[in-house]
Design a protein around this motif. Structure first.
Motif, mmCIF file in Angstrom:
data_model
loop_
_atom_site.group_PDB
_atom_site.id
_atom_site.type_symbol
_atom_site.label_atom_id
_atom_site.label_comp_id
_atom_site.label_asym_id
_atom_site.label_seq_id
_atom_site.Cartn_x
_atom_site.Cartn_y
_atom_site.Cartn_z
ATOM 1 N N ILE A 3 0.846 -1.190 0.000
ATOM 2 C CA ILE A 3 0.000 0.000 0.000
ATOM 3 C C ILE A 3 0.884 1.244 0.000
ATOM 4 O O ILE A 3 1.786 1.362 0.830
ATOM 5 N N ARG B 200 -9.368 7.241 2.775
ATOM 6 C CA ARG B 200 -7.898 7.156 2.719
ATOM 7 C C ARG B 200 -7.469 6.033 1.781
ATOM 8 O O ARG B 200 -6.607 6.227 0.927
ATOM 9 N N TYR B 201 -8.082 4.850 1.952
ATOM 10 C CA TYR B 201 -7.637 3.681 1.174
ATOM 11 C C TYR B 201 -8.180 3.693 -0.248
ATOM 12 O O TYR B 201 -7.502 3.227 -1.165
ATOM 13 N N LYS C 69 -5.789 6.103 -1.938
ATOM 14 C CA LYS C 69 -4.466 5.484 -2.079
ATOM 15 C C LYS C 69 -4.468 4.501 -3.258
ATOM 16 O O LYS C 69 -3.514 4.438 -4.037
ATOM 17 N N PRO D 165 -8.842 -2.655 5.855
ATOM 18 C CA PRO D 165 -8.398 -1.718 4.822
ATOM 19 C C PRO D 165 -7.595 -2.350 3.686
ATOM 20 O O PRO D 165 -7.651 -1.862 2.554
ATOM 21 N N TYR E 297 -8.447 -1.946 -0.129
ATOM 22 C CA TYR E 297 -7.460 -1.405 -1.072
ATOM 23 C C TYR E 297 -7.322 -2.308 -2.300
ATOM 24 O O TYR E 297 -7.395 -1.847 -3.442
ATOM 25 N N GLN F 273 -1.949 2.104 10.084
ATOM 26 C CA GLN F 273 -2.890 1.595 9.100
ATOM 27 C C GLN F 273 -4.334 1.992 9.440
ATOM 28 O O GLN F 273 -5.101 2.374 8.573
#
Lengths: 292, 81
Positions: A3, A26-27, A30, A177, A181, B41
């Motif tokens: 990631i 956020r993910y 990303k 997450p 992702y 995370q």
């Protein structure tokens, strides 16, 4: 898949402490990278971006009317493709803007087959206006407009979307997450309409302490109340932590009784929810085994 | 570009210094930390950097990092006023 360290949401938005939607965004960003435009209808994410003339969002954001996210996303992606650009177009909408107010635009855009990704982060109510009931609110949950608990079932958004046969459809959860992702990366690698439904356990709305956001998401998956899966060109696969939950699950009461919104839930209602989970997991299992 | 267009520009602190929201502050015990990075995370606001230092100007004090730390290396300590 590693990631990336880059963050596309600058410190910080005005989201509540422990906000799962911030974590999901956020993910998603990303995975999408800098060549991305977010289309955001009225939802929590449209009110947390910062105060004009500054914003915490470090990629272009188009804030649009409640009902129109998918329509705008499909038109925008057509325009980019006509200019020869590969820019990712991601609609990032809450459950109210998806299952209730935006469903017509979503249905139309999925049917037209435009190249965009629609992410619905589902906190199971209209949260930014004070937690009113939405079509995605589960049975027996208290909201400010269902003070005695919702009497109706959660609308099966995934079945509605599946009926459009998108190239890629997946569920995810804020508590996982990496799974989220990977699914966003996979979705954006395919041309055509893609849809993701992401569970967002909301501390103030669901009435649990802010540090339990991740734990609540894990309980949802471990109890089978939420199942992580993906449908790649119609072929269903169960992913991540849900593989174990298909076989062995914790009782759903362990998930429900941790949340203030289910305060006062009866044993009969819990049994009803448990039976519904066992039934829907059974259906998913049959679909995985290509029996239906 | 006309200044009259209502376009917001990206900047840190667009919603203010959200660290002032905190009632509890995360304190990391570096001896107990095994640098697994789960706190980073799971931080919803990306307030934890690659060295696992927490940016207290922006940390809202939600407590997810302390709750999820497998080594219990983070404790939430009440802020003095």
């Amino acid at each position: 898949m590693a990631i990336p360290d880059e963050e596309y949401i600058l410190k910080t938005t005005s989201a509540c402490a422990g906000c799962p939607s911030s974590l999901i965004l956020r993910y998603v960003t990303k995975a999408a990278g800098p060549d991305t435009v977010l289309v955001i209808p009225a939802c929590c994410t449209s009110v947390i971006q910062g105060v004009y003339p500054t914003t915490a969002m470090n990629i272009p954001v188009y804030n649009v009317a409640f009902a129109s996210a998918a329509a705008v996303g499909s038109g925008m992606s057509e325009a980019f493709r006509a200019c020869g650009k590969k820019t990712n177009v991601i609609c990032y909408a809450g459950d109210g803007g998806t299952v209730d107010i935006g469903i017509q635009a979503l249905s139309g855009a999925l049917e037209r087959g435009n190249d965009f990704l629609y992410v619905c982060y589902d906190n199971e109510a209209y949260s930014n206006t004070g937690m009113q009931r939405s079509g995605a609110t589960p049975f027996a949950a208290r909201t400010t407009t269902t003070p005695a608990g919702k009497q109706d079932l959660k609308k099966d958004l995934d079945a509605i979307v599946a009926a459009h046969n998108p190239v890629y459809q997946a569920t995810a959860c804020a508590a996982y997450p990496v799974d989220l992702y990977n699914k966003v990366v996979k979705a954006l690698s395919m041309p055509g309409p893609k849809f993701m439904h992401v569970l967002a356990p909301c501390p103030p709305g669901w009435r649990f302490p802010s540090e339990e956001t991740i734990e609540m998401g894990k309980l949802a998956v471990k109890s089978g109340m939420w199942v992580l899966w993906e449908r790649d060109h119609g072929k269903l696969a169960i992913t991540g932590a849900s593989k174990a939950a298909m076989v062995k699950r914790i009782p759903v009461a362990d998930y429900l009784t941790r949340q203030g919104r289910f305060k006062g839930i009866t044993e009969e209602q819990i049994a009803e929810i448990q039976a519904a989970i066992d039934r829907s997991i059974g259906c998913l299992q049959k679909e995985v085994e290509s029996e239906c | 570009m006309s200044a009259k267009l209502a376009i917001s520009r990206p900047a840190e602190g667009a919603a203010g210094k959200t660290g002032t929201w905190r009632t509890f502050r995360p304190v990391v015990d570096r001896e107990a930390c095994n640098e697994c990075g789960l706190c980073r995370q799971y931080c919803p606001d990306a307030a934890i950097d690659e060295n696992l230092d927490i940016d207290l100007d922006y940390c809202k004090g939600c407590g997810i990092c302390a709750k999820e730390c497998p080594k219990k290396a983070i404790t939430m300590v009440r802020e003095e006023d």
